[in-house]
Design a protein around this motif. Structure first.
Motif, mmCIF file in Angstrom:
data_model
loop_
_atom_site.group_PDB
_atom_site.id
_atom_site.type_symbol
_atom_site.label_atom_id
_atom_site.label_comp_id
_atom_site.label_asym_id
_atom_site.label_seq_id
_atom_site.Cartn_x
_atom_site.Cartn_y
_atom_site.Cartn_z
ATOM 1 N N GLU A 193 5.574 21.585 34.821
ATOM 2 C CA GLU A 193 5.734 22.126 36.164
ATOM 3 C C GLU A 193 6.386 23.508 36.136
ATOM 4 O O GLU A 193 7.199 23.809 35.262
ATOM 5 N N SER A 194 6.029 24.313 37.123
ATOM 6 C CA SER A 194 6.650 25.629 37.262
ATOM 7 C C SER A 194 8.091 25.478 37.723
ATOM 8 O O SER A 194 8.414 24.602 38.538
ATOM 9 N N GLU A 212 5.813 30.599 32.141
ATOM 10 C CA GLU A 212 5.138 30.206 33.372
ATOM 11 C C GLU A 212 3.627 30.368 33.224
ATOM 12 O O GLU A 212 2.849 29.544 33.725
ATOM 13 N N GLY A 213 3.206 31.422 32.531
ATOM 14 C CA GLY A 213 1.782 31.619 32.277
ATOM 15 C C GLY A 213 1.205 30.513 31.412
ATOM 16 O O GLY A 213 0.099 30.018 31.666
ATOM 17 N N LYS A 257 2.356 27.419 31.110
ATOM 18 C CA LYS A 257 2.304 26.189 31.897
ATOM 19 C C LYS A 257 1.142 26.218 32.888
ATOM 20 O O LYS A 257 0.487 25.191 33.125
ATOM 21 N N TRP A 258 0.879 27.367 33.486
ATOM 22 C CA TRP A 258 -0.226 27.484 34.437
ATOM 23 C C TRP A 258 -1.551 27.173 33.756
ATOM 24 O O TRP A 258 -2.391 26.463 34.312
ATOM 25 N N ARG A 295 -1.779 23.384 33.122
ATOM 26 C CA ARG A 295 -2.122 22.631 34.336
ATOM 27 C C ARG A 295 -3.578 22.874 34.743
ATOM 28 O O ARG A 295 -4.272 21.948 35.159
ATOM 29 N N LYS A 296 -4.035 24.114 34.581
ATOM 30 C CA LYS A 296 -5.398 24.465 34.967
ATOM 31 C C LYS A 296 -6.419 23.733 34.084
ATOM 32 O O LYS A 296 -7.438 23.236 34.570
#
Length: 215
Positions: A141-142, A203-204, A206-207, A210-211
């Motif tokens: 998670e962010s 954060e990148g 993790k994104w 998730r994507k």
């Protein structure tokens, strides 16, 4: 992950010292200042982090899954650690560059410039770890959805590590023990970008996880 990540910026200066034939960017005493000082309280803060949102929707971990598995070590040693190491070395060279050094010239291995440069390396690890502690509050998670201010012990830990680095850097007695010099506003302005860089990279990552729905 938080503690392992700082191992890389502690090792890389010694590798650079040997391979690049530059002055040693970080001393053993300065490494102890991180491992036995600035990293301790933020790491304890992570120990009381609430469960990550949606964790009960995840399937159970296999019985054979190790606590220290490849994904954890890769996150620490192959992603976060190299980023911190790059920032640490950038801080070291920043001091020399600001003093007039350019590639091809000799780098003094003693004196005010050298001591300030090693101080910058140490402060670079500490400031990078500020970004890292926020990054490590959640695995997927962010931190923006988790909330920056919900874990008060983490915030307290950050205050403690900042207070410690300032105490070591600006107290003459501690300067002599750890081989440090006071940093100026220009150096601190440069260091302020380090936690932001670490956090944005994570954060990148993790994104993307998730994507792609990666584990």
């Amino acid at each position: 992950t938080y503690i392992f990540a700082s191992n890389i910026p502690e090792i890389v200066p010694f590798i650079a010292f040997v391979l690049l034939r530059i002055p040693l960017p970080l001393t053993v005493m300065q490494i102890l200042a991180v491992d036995l000082g600035t990293d301790v309280v933020p790491a304890l803060g992570l120990g009381v982090e609430p469960p990550e949102k949606g964790i009960m929707n995840q399937p159970p971990r296999p019985k054979t899954k190790r606590l220290l598995d490849f994904s954890l070590l890769a996150r620490a040693y192959l992603f976060l650690g190299p980023i911190e190491a790059g920032l640490c070395m950038a801080g070291f060279f920043f001091v020399y560059w600001s003093s007039g050094w350019r590639p091809g010239l000799d780098m003094p291995s003693s004196g005010v410039v050298y001591i300030t440069a090693t101080t910058m390396s140490l402060a670079g690890i500490v400031t990078s770890q500020v970004g890292n502690v926020f990054a490590c509050r959640a695995e997927r998670e962010s931190v923006f959805s988790v909330g920056f201010f919900k874990n008060r012990l983490v915030l307290f830990g950050i205050l403690v590590e900042i207070a410690l680095i300032l105490f070591l850097t600006y107290t003459p007695f501690m300067q002599n023990i750890f081989g440090l010099a006071p940093l100026g506003l220009k150096e601190w302005a440069f260091l302020l970008s380090f936690p932001v860089i670490v956090l944005l990279f994570e954060e990148g990552r993790k994104w993307v996880m998730r994507k792609k729905n990666w584990k």
